[in-house]
Design an enzyme around this catalytic site. Structure first.
Site, PDB file in Angstrom:
ATOM      1  CG  ASP A  71      -1.798   1.148   1.326  1.00  0.00           C
ATOM      2  OD1 ASP A  71      -2.519   1.380   0.355  1.00  0.00           O
ATOM      3  OD2 ASP A  71      -1.759   1.857   2.338  1.00  0.00           O
ATOM      4  CB  THR A 104      -1.981   5.434  -1.917  1.00  0.00           C
ATOM      5  OG1 THR A 104      -1.904   4.023  -1.828  1.00  0.00           O
ATOM      6  CG2 THR A 104      -3.164   5.919  -1.162  1.00  0.00           C
ATOM      7  CB  THR A 105       0.981   2.737  -5.583  1.00  0.00           C
ATOM      8  OG1 THR A 105       0.657   2.034  -4.397  1.00  0.00           O
ATOM      9  CG2 THR A 105       2.407   2.443  -5.960  1.00  0.00           C
ATOM     10  CG  ASP A 402      -6.307   0.157   0.103  1.00  0.00           C
ATOM     11  OD1 ASP A 402      -6.429   0.930   1.068  1.00  0.00           O
ATOM     12  OD2 ASP A 402      -5.252   0.017  -0.542  1.00  0.00           O
TER      13      ASP A 402
END
Lengths: 538, 530
Positions: A71, A104-105, A402
């Site tokens: 994550d 988020t990446t 997520d």
């Protein structure tokens, strides 16, 4: 060190900044270059985690604790970053996490690519502000295009199948993909039972994610109720209660404590006896008050001493003590009870009800947990994650979170785009097309933006073990030829590039937030041309 | 000051290891841990001495060894964690799980150097794990319905578990102890009811199972030392000074005589309490907390045996065993359930006096008294017996069994190899590696005993390929033998957990391609300059 010295009319040096020699300073193009390097370094760390074939990172905290995760937000949070621009990148992924919860990446990789492209433009002598403006224009074009290619998606409790596929896309890159479908189902069911379709909102307070080390990942389950990490206050109280009527108390089973400062003086034997009487009576009345309402389970936020405990056992009133504040609230929501702060205020109507309350025990150690199920209000649910070791359970929690976020976003805004880098490629094409129509310098910035967008599919292809540039060129040409914006990278080798057939789905809101946030950050970094700090920092 | 300078984005002291370096560091760490505990595997495994400030421990138990060594390598820490979880979850197989995980990683190291993508290896492993589990499941036997056979199974499992421990010489004796103890629980699986008491002195073979319950406490002075048909009141109540709980109260008097009066009142309160307790009709009173001299004397006068300071576990266990309830208030004697037992007496074990409760109502409880020459032997014996008890209770819950002596591993390896032969693509290579790692367990067992492992394992492999899945290692003779005849049995639950946890952990370590270490927290932060 240009410009850091000034001279007065007699030609004497003139000190503007105190302790100038001990400060370090970066200005102009040097500052930009250094920032871009730092941002690229951060993006480089995350690049290999992108996509279903992305790898994990192992993080060791200052105290030696280990986190293994995929994550982006978690990696950056724990990375112990010092560089100021790198810190901005950390915040970027953090805000994507807060806003959307997923992607988020991707957002960091995109920001890194945008800055990398900006560096080339700076080298060609284009002013940073013009670059920033160009990026802004490109972002508007990209977002418009995203909306054009997005599709509506039916979110009703009946269309479980599609939602499960969506959750599976999010979970695909995580370690929990061993029980891919099961996890996705759990996430969807959890959201479905708490979602409010009229208000188009999902209250995350109602979903609790609990984990316990042990067992195997397949044992992960969704409990329509609440789990608390407590057991009955007395070992001989019943471990299984049917049709529980629960009194939820926030007052201790103790004689009352007046808030004002006071002293009670025992002056004689008479007083002493009276106090004894009073104490006994107090305990009796408290238990009686609870019993009179018809409750058969007491959940108490505070403790009670041995005497009260035994009295409860004798009156056949099982009780749980030291239940934390958030748990108490959750129990109250789930059972439809009211939290009662005083014994006197306890009435029959304020009791919560639950179908079953039972104790779960685990393995060879004597650990126990209490499950409150079949509640009146089935809207509070708990996802209970099991796994072979602590790291897996923690990662499981993050992954489920997520997935929950993604489904929630879809409940809020039901438009979707397809994944696998398809929207990025499509937007890149659209931006390149729009760039040609612009006559000013910003044209170059927009072209760069279009190239930067390709970084996501490139990283995906690279992580999946394909020749990145070759694969990307192929898909780009096919997207134009077939006019199909759903073509993306076939990361899992399923034999088709059409993401619709593969059911790789992402939400529009997540993609749009990624582009907007990345552009915002890039603009901000491009506008900095002077950094001052103490000498040892740079 | 020039932009060509390297940009430091981490805090000073933080480290980052990338790609190959990161993988190398995890492999090295994990394999080192595997090698460390490897030599304790199997009936001929060796023990380790663990030295700490608290003294020394001699043990063969993987979880105990790993718990006690300080480790810095992150991958190694993951392995330590899985062995701990294995210990909590099923109680045995703590060494096997670490050895299997580290062998898997050793195999994957070779694959990575052949440039196979870690995700491909993982996909192969997952298929292999599923196949192995399926094979294990289909071959497991279930004698849960046949009582005599099931008891035989349990005996075999206990013997197999104990054969790698210090108790191996008396394994028949201790297996019987453990099986008797577990079967008394009648399937409840509540290990609380089995009490282990360690008393140094005597030999290991002097250990015995006591049908009743032993409490390592003393009876108060002047009280009966032997009571037949005891009625026991188990309590948790202060018997020193019963404080007033109303907040803010304190005693303030104006004359010495008043103090004396109050003292009398306090005494009176205590006497009332004792009287109330005696009214319950009990002749034995056991309290978790202290009993002061005054109430003790009152109990002695009434001919009631009073035992003080039985710790929390002791009290709970006693309540469980005698069928009484733990009491804290004494106003309603009619609703209190008293515990019962036929006889309470003081017994001597070695030089210590213990209180023995025999003929207890619930036949479930029992006490195992362990005797041994040194503290280390006793501790190790306790751990071994605890392992055996855990495995047995697990087996009572999940009655399936598999054969030991490496036959289960060979069986799984065989199934995985067959699947690999049928699978096209790179995953097949990973599956082969998985099978190889599984075969390393019997290899290690044979190596530890000093036998020719290459010869034995290849013989076994041939036999298993021919479908003789009961064949395993006969460690007494150093040859291949039929595990069914030798009675070497293991619990299915333990084997499955070993397989699942080890693959999960190995997969997790393999997925990592970047290790970021934060700067260690400074021991004594200097606050003067902040």
């Amino acid at each position: 060190m240009s410009g850091s010295l000034a001279f007065d009319e007699y030609g004497r040096p003139f000190i503007i900044i105190r302790d100038q020699e001990r400060k370090s300073r970066l200005t102009g193009i040097e500052a930009h270059k250094s920032h871009i390097m730092a941002a690229k370094a951060v993006a480089g760390v995350l690049r290999t985690s992108l996509g279903p074939k992305g790898l994990d990172k192992l993080l060791v905290s200052p105290d030696g604790d280990i986190t293994v995760t995929n994550d982006g937000a978690t990696i950056l949070k724990q990375m112990d970053v010092q560089h100021q621009i790198a810190k901005l990148m950390v915040q970027l992924s953090q805000s994507q996490d807060d806003e959307i919860g997923d992607g988020t990446t991707g957002v960091v990789v995109l920001a890194g690519a945008l800055l990398e492209q900006a560096e080339k433009l700076l080298d060609r002598g284009i002013h940073p502000i013009r670059v920033a403006d160009g990026y802004e224009m490109a972002a508007t074009v990209a977002c418009e295009h995203l909306e054009k290619i997005s599709e509506g998606f039916k979110v009703t409790p009946k269309d479980r199948e599609d939602l499960i596929r969506l959750a599976m896309t999010t979970l695909g890159s995580k370690i929990v993909n061993r029980c891919h479908r099961q996890m996705a189902e759990i996430a969807v069911d959890a959201i479905m039972s708490v979602a409010d379709f009229d208000r188009k909102d999902v209250d995350f307070e109602l979903i609790k994610v609990e984990g316990k080390v042990g067992g195997k990942m397949e044992d992960t389950m969704l409990i329509k109720g609440v789990i608390i990490d407590k057991d009955m206050s007395h070992p001989q109280m019943p471990k299984n209660i049917k049709d529980a009527k629960i009194a939820i108390l926030t007052c201790p089973f103790e004689p009352p404590k007046p808030k004002t400062k006071h002293g009670l003086e025992v002056k004689s034997v008479e007083d002493y006896r009276k106090l004894r009487e009073y104490e006994l009576q107090k305990f009796e009345t408290m238990v009686k008050q609870v019993k009179d309402t018809g409750a058969n389970l007491v959940i108490c936020q505070w403790g009670f001493d041995d005497e009260a405990n035994h009295l409860l056992l004798q009156r056949k009133l099982p009780a749980v003590r030291w239940v934390g504040g958030p748990e108490i609230e959750l129990i109250a929501i789930a059972t439809g009870g009211r939290i009662v702060p005083r014994f006197e205020e306890l009435t029959k109507e304020k009791l919560g009800t639950a179908g079953t309350v039972r104790e779960l025990s685990f393995g060879t150690t004597k650990e126990k947990m209490l499950v409150i199920e079949d509640c009146n209000n089935s809207r509070a649910v708990t996802i209970f994650i099991r796994g072979g070791n602590k790291m897996i359970v923690e990662e499981g929690k993050r992954s489920i979170h997520d997935a929950l976020c993604v489904i929630r976003n879809l409940v809020k805004d039901s438009r979707i785009v397809y994944g696998g880098g398809a929207p990025e490629i499509s937007c890149s094409l659209a931006v390149a097309e729009a760039a040609k129509k612009i006559s000013t310098l910003e044209q170059y910035a927009m072209k760069s933006f279009s190239e930067a967008l390709e970084s996501v599919p490139l990283a995906l292809a690279e992580n999946s073990g394909f020749a990145p540039i070759h694969t990307l060129a192929d898909i780009k040409s096919r997207q134009i030829k077939e006019k199909n914006p759903r073509l993306g990278i076939d990361c899992l080798n399923k034999g088709t590039n059409d993401m619709k057939t593969q059911s790789v789905i992402e939400t529009l809101s997540s993609k749009r937030a990624q582009i907007l946030l990345a552009v915002q950050l890039t603009k901000m970094i491009l506008k900095i041309d002077d950094v001052r700090g103490s000498a040892d920092q740079m | 000051m020039v932009s060509l300078n390297p940009v430091q984005i981490f805090n000073a002291g933080a480290e980052e290891e990338k790609a190959e370096t990161a993988r190398l560091s995890s492999f090295v760490g994990a394999i080192a841990i595997g090698d460390l505990v490897k030599s304790t595997l199997g009936p001929k495994g060796m023990d380790k001495i663990l030295q700490s400030s608290g003294g020394i421990q001699v043990t063969n138990d993987g979880a105990t060894i790993l718990k006690s060594i300080g480790i810095d390598n992150p991958a190694a820490k993951i392995l330590v964690d899985i062995s701990k979880v294995q210990d909590d979850e099923v109680g045995d197989g703590t060494t096997s799980v670490v050895v299997l995980a580290s062998e898997l990683l050793r195999e994957s190291e070779a694959l990575i150097s052949q440039k196979i993508h870690p995700q491909t290896i993982i996909t192969g492993w997952r298929k292999a794990t599923d196949e192995a589990r399926r094979a294990l499941q289909s071959f497991a036997r279930d004698n849960g319905n046949n009582e005599a056979k099931f008891r035989e199974d349990l005996m075999n499992i206990a013997r197999t578990t104990l054969s790698s421990k210090i108790l191996t010489q008396y394994k028949d004796y201790f297996s019987k102890l453990a099986v008797d103890a577990v079967l008394r629980l009648k399937g409840s699986g509540n290990l609380d009811a089995i009490h282990l008491i360690k008393k140094s002195g005597g030999g290991l073979q002097d250990s015995y199972l006591d049908e009743g319950f032993l409490l390592d406490k003393k009876i108060g002075v002047n009280q009966p030392k032997r009571i037949e048909n005891a009625k026991i009141l188990v309590a948790n109540t202060p018997m020193d000074t019963d404080k007033i709980k109303v907040f803010g109260s304190k005693v303030k008097v104006d004359a010495v005589s008043k103090v004396a009066e109050l003292e009398l009142a306090e005494k009176e309160k205590m006497r009332d309490k004792v009287n109330k307790i005696i009214k319950h009709g009990c002749n034995v009173f056991i309290n978790r907390q202290l009993i002061y001299n005054y109430p003790e004397q009152l109990f002695a006068d009434a001919g009631v045996m009073a035992i003080e300071h039985a710790d929390f576990e002791g009290v709970e266990r006693l309540a469980l065993v005698t069928g009484g309830e733990i009491v804290s208030t004494f106003d309603a004697p009619e609703s209190v359930r008293l515990g019962k037992c036929k006889l309470i007496e003081e017994v001597m074990i070695g030089e210590d006096k213990l209180i023995k409760f025999s003929g207890v109502e619930m036949g479930e409880a029992c006490t195992i008294v362990l005797r041994g020459a040194t503290k280390q032997i006793l501790d190790e014996a306790e751990r071994s017996l605890h392992d055996a008890l855990c495995v047995l209770t697990q087996t009572v819950k999940e009655t399936k069994t598999v054969f030991g002596g490496g036959s289960a591993e060979m069986l799984m390896a065989d199934a995985v190899s067959k699947l690999a032969a049928k699978t096209p693509g790179k995953e097949a290579v990973a599956m082969e590696a998985y099978a190889k790692a599984l075969r390393m367990l019997p290899t290690t067992i044979a190596d530890n005993a000093g036998y020719d492992s290459a010869q034995l394992v290849s013989e076994l492999r041939a036999l298993h390929t021919a479908g003789k899945h009961t064949m395993g290692l006969n460690m007494k003779e150093g040859e291949v033998g039929d595990m069914e005849k030798l009675g070497i049995t293991e619990s299915f639950q333990v084997k499955r957990q070993v397989l699942m946890s080890a693959s999960e952990a190995a997969e997790m370590i393999l997925r990592v391609d970047d290790i970021i270490k934060a700067a260690p927290r400074p021991r004594q932060p200097d606050h003067r300059h902040h």
